[in-house]
Every structure is written in C-alpha cells, then in structure tokens.
Design a protein around this motif. Structure first.
Motif, PDB file in Angstrom:
ATOM      1  N   GLU A 267       0.645  -1.199  -0.073  1.00  0.00           N
ATOM      2  CA  GLU A 267       0.339   0.135   0.289  1.00  0.00           C
ATOM      3  C   GLU A 267       1.163   1.312  -0.026  1.00  0.00           C
ATOM      4  N   LEU A 268       1.659   1.246   0.656  1.00  0.00           N
ATOM      5  CA  LEU A 268       2.798   2.009   0.717  1.00  0.00           C
ATOM      6  C   LEU A 268       3.262   2.749  -0.622  1.00  0.00           C
ATOM      7  N   LEU A 269       3.921   1.485  -1.250  1.00  0.00           N
ATOM      8  CA  LEU A 269       4.817   1.752  -2.476  1.00  0.00           C
ATOM      9  C   LEU A 269       3.028   2.080  -2.819  1.00  0.00           C
ATOM     10  N   GLN A 270       1.891   1.525  -3.391  1.00  0.00           N
ATOM     11  CA  GLN A 270       0.883   2.496  -4.115  1.00  0.00           C
ATOM     12  C   GLN A 270       0.904   3.458  -4.142  1.00  0.00           C
ATOM     13  N   ASN A 271       0.965   3.594  -3.154  1.00  0.00           N
ATOM     14  CA  ASN A 271       0.515   5.622  -2.282  1.00  0.00           C
ATOM     15  C   ASN A 271       1.765   6.745  -2.868  1.00  0.00           C
ATOM     16  N   TYR A 272       2.826   5.911  -3.018  1.00  0.00           N
ATOM     17  CA  TYR A 272       4.160   6.560  -3.466  1.00  0.00           C
ATOM     18  C   TYR A 272       3.965   6.345  -4.952  1.00  0.00           C
ATOM     19  N   VAL A 273       3.992   5.581  -5.810  1.00  0.00           N
ATOM     20  CA  VAL A 273       3.583   6.289  -7.095  1.00  0.00           C
ATOM     21  C   VAL A 273       2.514   6.699  -7.876  1.00  0.00           C
ATOM     22  N   ILE A 274       1.544   6.416  -7.083  1.00  0.00           N
ATOM     23  CA  ILE A 274      -0.214   7.188  -6.993  1.00  0.00           C
ATOM     24  C   ILE A 274       0.034   8.766  -6.965  1.00  0.00           C
ATOM     25  N   VAL A 275       0.756   8.985  -5.822  1.00  0.00           N
ATOM     26  CA  VAL A 275       0.606  10.798  -5.368  1.00  0.00           C
ATOM     27  C   VAL A 275       1.875  10.786  -5.412  1.00  0.00           C
ATOM     28  N   PRO A 276       3.191  11.167  -5.722  1.00  0.00           N
ATOM     29  CA  PRO A 276       4.490  11.019  -5.621  1.00  0.00           C
ATOM     30  C   PRO A 276       4.919  12.025  -4.478  1.00  0.00           C
ATOM     31  N   GLN A 277       5.593  11.603  -3.903  1.00  0.00           N
ATOM     32  CA  GLN A 277       6.396  12.685  -3.292  1.00  0.00           C
ATOM     33  C   GLN A 277       6.929  13.587  -3.835  1.00  0.00           C
ATOM     34  N   GLU A 278       6.988  14.931  -2.684  1.00  0.00           N
ATOM     35  CA  GLU A 278       7.426  16.049  -3.420  1.00  0.00           C
ATOM     36  C   GLU A 278       9.284  16.122  -3.247  1.00  0.00           C
ATOM     37  N   TYR A 279      10.044  16.232  -4.460  1.00  0.00           N
ATOM     38  CA  TYR A 279      10.726  16.431  -3.693  1.00  0.00           C
ATOM     39  C   TYR A 279      11.454  14.975  -3.038  1.00  0.00           C
ATOM     40  N   PRO A 280      11.493  14.061  -3.994  1.00  0.00           N
ATOM     41  CA  PRO A 280      11.513  12.992  -2.830  1.00  0.00           C
ATOM     42  C   PRO A 280      13.547  12.492  -2.782  1.00  0.00           C
ATOM     43  N   VAL A 281      13.693  12.687  -3.811  1.00  0.00           N
ATOM     44  CA  VAL A 281      15.503  12.927  -3.505  1.00  0.00           C
ATOM     45  C   VAL A 281      16.009  13.976  -2.728  1.00  0.00           C
ATOM     46  N   GLN A 282      15.746  15.088  -2.686  1.00  0.00           N
ATOM     47  CA  GLN A 282      15.706  16.120  -1.324  1.00  0.00           C
ATOM     48  C   GLN A 282      15.680  15.615   0.043  1.00  0.00           C
ATOM     49  N   ALA A 283      14.831  14.390   0.250  1.00  0.00           N
ATOM     50  CA  ALA A 283      14.045  13.953   1.503  1.00  0.00           C
ATOM     51  C   ALA A 283      14.768  12.778   1.770  1.00  0.00           C
ATOM     52  N   LEU A 284      15.164  12.394   0.761  1.00  0.00           N
ATOM     53  CA  LEU A 284      16.138  11.036   0.909  1.00  0.00           C
ATOM     54  C   LEU A 284      17.919  10.887   1.469  1.00  0.00           C
ATOM     55  N   LEU A 285      18.308  12.596   1.072  1.00  0.00           N
ATOM     56  CA  LEU A 285      19.088  13.053   1.519  1.00  0.00           C
ATOM     57  C   LEU A 285      19.132  14.724   2.659  1.00  0.00           C
ATOM     58  N   GLU A 286      17.913  14.125   2.853  1.00  0.00           N
ATOM     59  CA  GLU A 286      17.679  15.804   4.438  1.00  0.00           C
ATOM     60  C   GLU A 286      17.688  14.684   5.012  1.00  0.00           C
ATOM     61  N   GLU A 287      16.679  13.430   5.184  1.00  0.00           N
ATOM     62  CA  GLU A 287      16.248  12.164   5.959  1.00  0.00           C
ATOM     63  C   GLU A 287      15.203  12.551   6.752  1.00  0.00           C
ATOM     64  N   GLU A 288      13.841  13.264   5.741  1.00  0.00           N
ATOM     65  CA  GLU A 288      13.420  13.849   6.516  1.00  0.00           C
ATOM     66  C   GLU A 288      12.086  12.279   6.539  1.00  0.00           C
ATOM     67  N   VAL A 289      11.500  12.585   7.784  1.00  0.00           N
ATOM     68  CA  VAL A 289      10.656  11.717   7.927  1.00  0.00           C
ATOM     69  C   VAL A 289       9.147  11.936   7.811  1.00  0.00           C
ATOM     70  N   PRO A 290       8.366  11.353   6.995  1.00  0.00           N
ATOM     71  CA  PRO A 290       7.139  11.158   6.776  1.00  0.00           C
ATOM     72  C   PRO A 290       6.165  11.279   7.586  1.00  0.00           C
ATOM     73  N   ASN A 291       5.579  12.791   7.718  1.00  0.00           N
ATOM     74  CA  ASN A 291       4.063  12.928   8.521  1.00  0.00           C
ATOM     75  C   ASN A 291       2.599  12.783   8.621  1.00  0.00           C
ATOM     76  N   ASP A 292       2.514  11.830   6.915  1.00  0.00           N
ATOM     77  CA  ASP A 292       0.958  11.749   6.847  1.00  0.00           C
ATOM     78  C   ASP A 292       0.869  10.667   7.901  1.00  0.00           C
ATOM     79  N   ASP A 293      -0.178  10.456   7.739  1.00  0.00           N
ATOM     80  CA  ASP A 293      -0.796  10.288   9.207  1.00  0.00           C
ATOM     81  C   ASP A 293      -1.516   8.063   8.683  1.00  0.00           C
TER      82      ASP A 293
END
Length: 340
Positions: A267-293
């Motif tokens: 389900e997480l992968l499906q959500n990631y594909v259907i609703v792309p994360q904004e700036y995912p590469v920066q999120a990876l490098l900045e080690e941001e923690v997703p805050n979606d409930d």
C-alpha cells in the motif's frame, strides 16, 4: 600662434563647469543616501551619481585599488574587464563610469560598504540582493563581500552530506514562499558566471528536481547555454530514476514476510506511485520523516526485520546518490569541489 594662457580656476568657473557637466548629463542625479560631501570620487551609472571615498573602495577592492593608484587617475582609463572607466571629473573629483553595471547593483554594493547593518550572512535577504552582490563582488574583487555571500549560500547549498538536514532557505531569503519558481535557476546562472563552485552540486540538484516546464521556461527566459540545458535535462532524468529506486527500496525489500507487513509495504508503494512525494531525492538526502497520518499507520505495520533491512538499504542508497551528484554535473568529485 601660441595657445592662450590658462586661467586660474575660480569659484565661479568651478560653478560654471558643474553647470556644464549637469547639462551634459541631464538624466543623472546625485543619490540621496550615497552622496557624501567629503567624498573624493564619483561613481556614475546611467541613473545616479555616487560621491564616495577612494580609500573605502581601494581598501575593499583590488580592482579599484589598482585603478586608483594609477598616476593618471582622472583621465580616460579602462581596466582589462572594461568594467569601469575613469573618464574626467565631476566638480573637480575623478568620475568613474560604471560600464555595464546596473544602477541597483552599484547601489547595493555601496550600501554593504557604508551600512554595516544592511547585509549580513547571518540574516535573510532578497534574491536580487544575493545575485547583485555575488556579481559585483566577483567583478571588482571585493573579496570580503564575496566571502560573506559564499558563506551565506553554502548553508543552503552545502558540500557535506551531514549538513543537508540543516538546510533552511528562510535563513537565506526573505519571503521565501513568495520567490518565483525559477529562483534556483536564476542563482545557478550567476553562480556559474562567478565560478562559485562550492554551491554548484547541490544547486544543480535543486534545479533539476524542478518541474520540466519550469526548466524549459527558464532556459528561454534566462538564455541558458546549451551545455547548461544538457546538464539540467540529464540530471532531471537521473533524479526521476533515483526517485523510482527510492520508492522500491523503501517499500519492496527483496524478502518474503508476513501478510500484514507485505500488505502494508504494498500500500505504501502504491501511494508513493499514485501520489508522488514532493522532492523525494532531497527528502532522502535530508533524511526527512514522512508526516502523513495514513503512511505513519502503514509504516507501523512493517515488521522489525524488514524495517532494519529498509533502513540499511536507504543509508547505502543515500550515500550512493550523494556521491554521484558532482560527477553528474561535470564537477568532478566532492573532494574536487571542496578543494576549489
């Protein structure tokens, strides 16, 4: 026939010369803030005259120092860059015509020199101010100003992976949320012109993660060179691929697991594909923690074994992406960037 004798300069003749100068330059006017009565040199743009101090310019700029130490200051002179011309005088003071310099650029540079609180690398400022100070400090070798601007920019575009999580553009720019969508592309153009290599890798990274429409529009508006456009398009394509890999590594580790864990990751992968994360590469490098409930709920269903595998894989992938950035934009390695 011998030439007529020279007349001694009188107060009235000086006034006459000033009036004649004003007639020759009807559009120029003395700047209200940056006109010092005890100044001994006049900088002329196409809008204003600035009466400032030779010593202040020479102490802060090697270009002005070399120019003002010439024995014939007051006569026509061009430096190698054809950036300033000492072309006669104004009210008896040498006048320097700032060739090719925008009036606002000259104003901002002088404000930094004369107003200690006008700019600091520890407080946010505007994008035009950053661009202007970087251009002018490089062109005229105001090394202290260039160093301050560089230090300011390096906190937003760091050279160390550990510093990526500390990026805060609100410390760099006033009204950050109101900046135009191509602000990083504007900065890229000036940073390359000024050979500010230390910020280029991460700046390029931010540029190539812009929407393709923004990149193409900026290439026209900013008249980007072909090699810049090629690097942007190549980098954009690579970041799309990295974003796909990022999703797979996060949610599809190569191992079988319990039904609840497998379902949650699916389900997480499906959500990631259907609703792309904004700036995912920066999120990876900045080690941001997703805050979606909803994502947080699903992440809790991932078993400890898979979570550990995902964490280790992401750590390795994060380092791989980081190390690839300079070479992707023909900047060598991170060691090369730090050395420059």
């Amino acid at each position: 026939m011998s030439p007529p004798p020279k007349r001694a300069r009188t107060s009235s003749s000086t006034e006459d010369e000033a009036a004649a100068e004003a007639e020759d330059h009807p559009k120029l006017k003395q700047h209200e803030t940056l006109w010092f009565e005890d100044g001994n040199i006049v900088l002329a743009t196409d809008v204003h005259l600035y009466c400032v101090h030779r010593g202040v310019l020479a102490r802060n700029s090697t270009v002005f120092k070399d120019m003002l130490e010439l024995p014939n200051v007051g006569n026509a002179w061009n430096n190698e860059m054809e950036s300033a011309v000492v072309e006669d005088s104004w009210e008896g003071k040498p006048k320097v015509r700032m060739v090719g310099d925008n009036d606002e650029d000259v104003y901002l540079l002088l404000m930094v020199l004369y107003d200690v609180g006008f700019y600091s690398d520890h407080k946010p400022t505007t994008l035009p101010t950053i661009l202007s100070l970087l251009r002018m400090s490089t062109k005229y070798d105001f090394s202290r100003i260039r160093s301050e601007v560089t230090s300011h920019l390096e906190r937003a575009y760091p050279r160390e992976l550990d510093a990526m999580g500390e990026r805060n553009f609100e410390d760099l720019f006033l009204n950050y949320d109101d900046l135009s969508s191509d602000y990083d592309l504007q900065l890229l153009v000036v940073a390359e012109q000024c050979n500010l290599k230390s910020i280029l890798p991460v700046l390029y990274l931010d540029c190539v993660t812009s929407p393709m429409d923004t990149i193409l529009q900026a290439s026209r508006d900013l008249r980007l060179k072909n090699h810049q456009i090629e690097k942007l398009l190549r980098g954009h394509e690579r970041m799309v691929r990295y974003a796909h890999e990022y999703g797979i590594i996060q949610f599809a580790p190569q191992q079988y697991c319990t039904m609840s864990c497998t379902k949650a990751r699916g389900e997480l992968l499906q959500n990631y594909v259907i609703v792309p994360q904004e700036y995912p590469v920066q999120a990876l490098l900045e080690e941001e923690v997703p805050n979606d409930d909803d994502d947080a709920r699903l992440r809790k269903a991932i078993c400890k074994t898979c979570a550990k595998t995902i964490s280790a894989s992401l750590k390795e992938f994060r380092l791989q992406v980081w190390n690839s950035i300079p070479d992707l934009f023909d900047l060598g390695t991170w060691e090369d960037v730090r050395r420059d």
